[in-house]
Design a protein around this motif. Structure first.
Motif, PDB file in Angstrom:
ATOM      1  N   MET A  62      20.870 -51.897  31.223  1.00  0.00           N
ATOM      2  CA  MET A  62      20.277 -50.450  31.079  1.00  0.00           C
ATOM      3  C   MET A  62      19.573 -50.796  29.645  1.00  0.00           C
ATOM      4  SD  MET A  62      20.401 -48.849  33.680  1.00  0.00           S
ATOM      5  CE  MET A  62      19.828 -47.130  33.023  1.00  0.00           C
ATOM      6  N   VAL A  63      20.239 -51.640  28.555  1.00  0.00           N
ATOM      7  CA  VAL A  63      19.606 -51.618  27.417  1.00  0.00           C
ATOM      8  C   VAL A  63      18.227 -52.305  27.656  1.00  0.00           C
ATOM      9  CG1 VAL A  63      19.839 -53.082  25.121  1.00  0.00           C
ATOM     10  CG2 VAL A  63      21.753 -51.627  26.184  1.00  0.00           C
ATOM     11  N   VAL A 123      15.033 -50.190  26.783  1.00  0.00           N
ATOM     12  CA  VAL A 123      14.175 -50.585  25.603  1.00  0.00           C
ATOM     13  C   VAL A 123      12.904 -51.290  25.870  1.00  0.00           C
ATOM     14  CG1 VAL A 123      14.320 -52.322  23.591  1.00  0.00           C
ATOM     15  CG2 VAL A 123      16.318 -50.855  24.071  1.00  0.00           C
ATOM     16  N   SER A 124      12.751 -52.094  26.645  1.00  0.00           N
ATOM     17  CA  SER A 124      11.516 -52.469  27.342  1.00  0.00           C
ATOM     18  C   SER A 124      10.644 -51.789  27.782  1.00  0.00           C
ATOM     19  CB  SER A 124      11.897 -53.746  28.518  1.00  0.00           C
ATOM     20  OG  SER A 124      12.579 -54.672  28.277  1.00  0.00           O
ATOM     21  N   GLN A 127       5.812 -48.590  26.691  1.00  0.00           N
ATOM     22  CA  GLN A 127       5.129 -47.105  26.753  1.00  0.00           C
ATOM     23  C   GLN A 127       4.789 -46.754  25.338  1.00  0.00           C
ATOM     24  OE1 GLN A 127       8.252 -45.273  28.921  1.00  0.00           O
ATOM     25  NE2 GLN A 127       7.156 -45.118  30.736  1.00  0.00           N
ATOM     26  N   ILE A 128       5.579 -46.827  24.166  1.00  0.00           N
ATOM     27  CA  ILE A 128       5.197 -46.188  22.846  1.00  0.00           C
ATOM     28  C   ILE A 128       4.171 -47.076  22.387  1.00  0.00           C
ATOM     29  CG2 ILE A 128       6.233 -46.178  20.407  1.00  0.00           C
ATOM     30  CD1 ILE A 128       8.891 -45.330  21.752  1.00  0.00           C
ATOM     31  N   GLY A 167      18.064 -46.156  25.055  1.00  0.00           N
ATOM     32  CA  GLY A 167      18.131 -47.935  24.986  1.00  0.00           C
ATOM     33  C   GLY A 167      19.055 -47.931  23.851  1.00  0.00           C
ATOM     34  N   VAL A 168      18.740 -47.154  22.718  1.00  0.00           N
ATOM     35  CA  VAL A 168      19.575 -47.086  21.305  1.00  0.00           C
ATOM     36  C   VAL A 168      21.250 -46.821  21.936  1.00  0.00           C
ATOM     37  CG1 VAL A 168      20.201 -46.334  19.250  1.00  0.00           C
ATOM     38  CG2 VAL A 168      17.738 -47.062  19.898  1.00  0.00           C
ATOM     39  N   VAL A 169      21.305 -45.662  22.532  1.00  0.00           N
ATOM     40  CA  VAL A 169      22.683 -45.387  23.132  1.00  0.00           C
ATOM     41  C   VAL A 169      23.275 -46.424  23.777  1.00  0.00           C
ATOM     42  CG1 VAL A 169      23.776 -43.608  24.423  1.00  0.00           C
ATOM     43  CG2 VAL A 169      22.194 -42.862  22.979  1.00  0.00           C
TER      44      VAL A 169
END
Length: 155
Positions: free
Chosen positions: A40-41, A45-46, A51-52, A70-72
Motif C-alpha cells: 500500500m505504501v 506514494v507512487s 498525480q501531484i 502513503g505517509v500513514v
C-alpha cells in the motif's frame, strides 16, 4: 536461532526472565500486515507522486489525501518492523486514525462526489484497491490489540 533473535530484541534475559525491550511484531500475521502495508505504501506514494507532479490542479484535495495515505501506511509499516511496545502503540493509534480517515473520506466521496474530481486511495472506502484500505486497518487493529494483550500476559 530464535533464542538469539529474541535476546537481540531484548525480550528475554539470560535466566529466561522477561525484561523490557523490543517485542517482535513481524511474526505470524504481523509479517502479512507488513507485506500488505508495504504494498500500500508503494501504491499510494507512487500514485500521489505522479498525480501531484502531472495534474495537481485537477484534484488537489484527492491527490493530497492519497499522499497522506502513503505517509500513514509508511509509518505503520516502519512501526511494525521496528517492534516493541511503544511502536505497537504508535502503530495501533495510526491504524485507528487510518480507519477514521478511510471512513470519513469514503463517506465524503459518496455524499459529495463533486469534491473529488478524481479518486483517492480511500475513495468509496477503498473500492479502487479492492477495499483493502478499509479491511487492512480493521485487521491490524485486531492483531495489534491481541499482540499487546499477549505481551502483557507473558510479562
Amino acid at each position: 536461532m530464535a533464542a538469539t533473535r529474541e535476546k537481540a530484541d531484548g525480550a528475554e534475559g539470560a535466566g529466561g526472565e522477561r525484561r523490557p525491550g523490543r517485542g517482535r511484531l513481524v511474526s505470524g500475521p504481523g509479517m502479512l500486515l507488513v507485506w500488505l502495508y508495504g504494498v500500500m505504501v508503494v501504491g499510494a506514494v507512487s500514485r500521489s507522486a505522479v498525480q501531484i507532479s502531472t495534474d495537481f490542479e485537477r484534484a488537489p484535495l484527492a491527490y493530497s489525501l492519497s499522499a497522506v495515505a502513503g505517509v500513514v501506511y509508511g509509518f505503520i509499516t516502519y512501526s511494525l518492523v521496528r517492534g516493541g511496545e511503544s511502536a505497537r502503540r504508535a502503530a495501533l493509534a495510526c491504524c485507528v486514525a487510518e480507519l477514521a480517515g478511510v471512513l470519513l473520506v469514503g463517506t465524503w466521496t459518496l455524499v459529495e462526489p463533486s469534491a473529488f474530481p478524481d479518486a483517492t486511495v480511500w475513495s468509496d472506502f477503498g473500492m479502487g484497491y479492492l477495499f483493502i484500505p478499509v479491511l487492512l486497518p480493521l485487521s491490524a487493529i485486531r492483531w495489534l490489540r491481541g499482540a499487546g494483550a499477549a505481551e502483557t500476559a507473558s510479562a
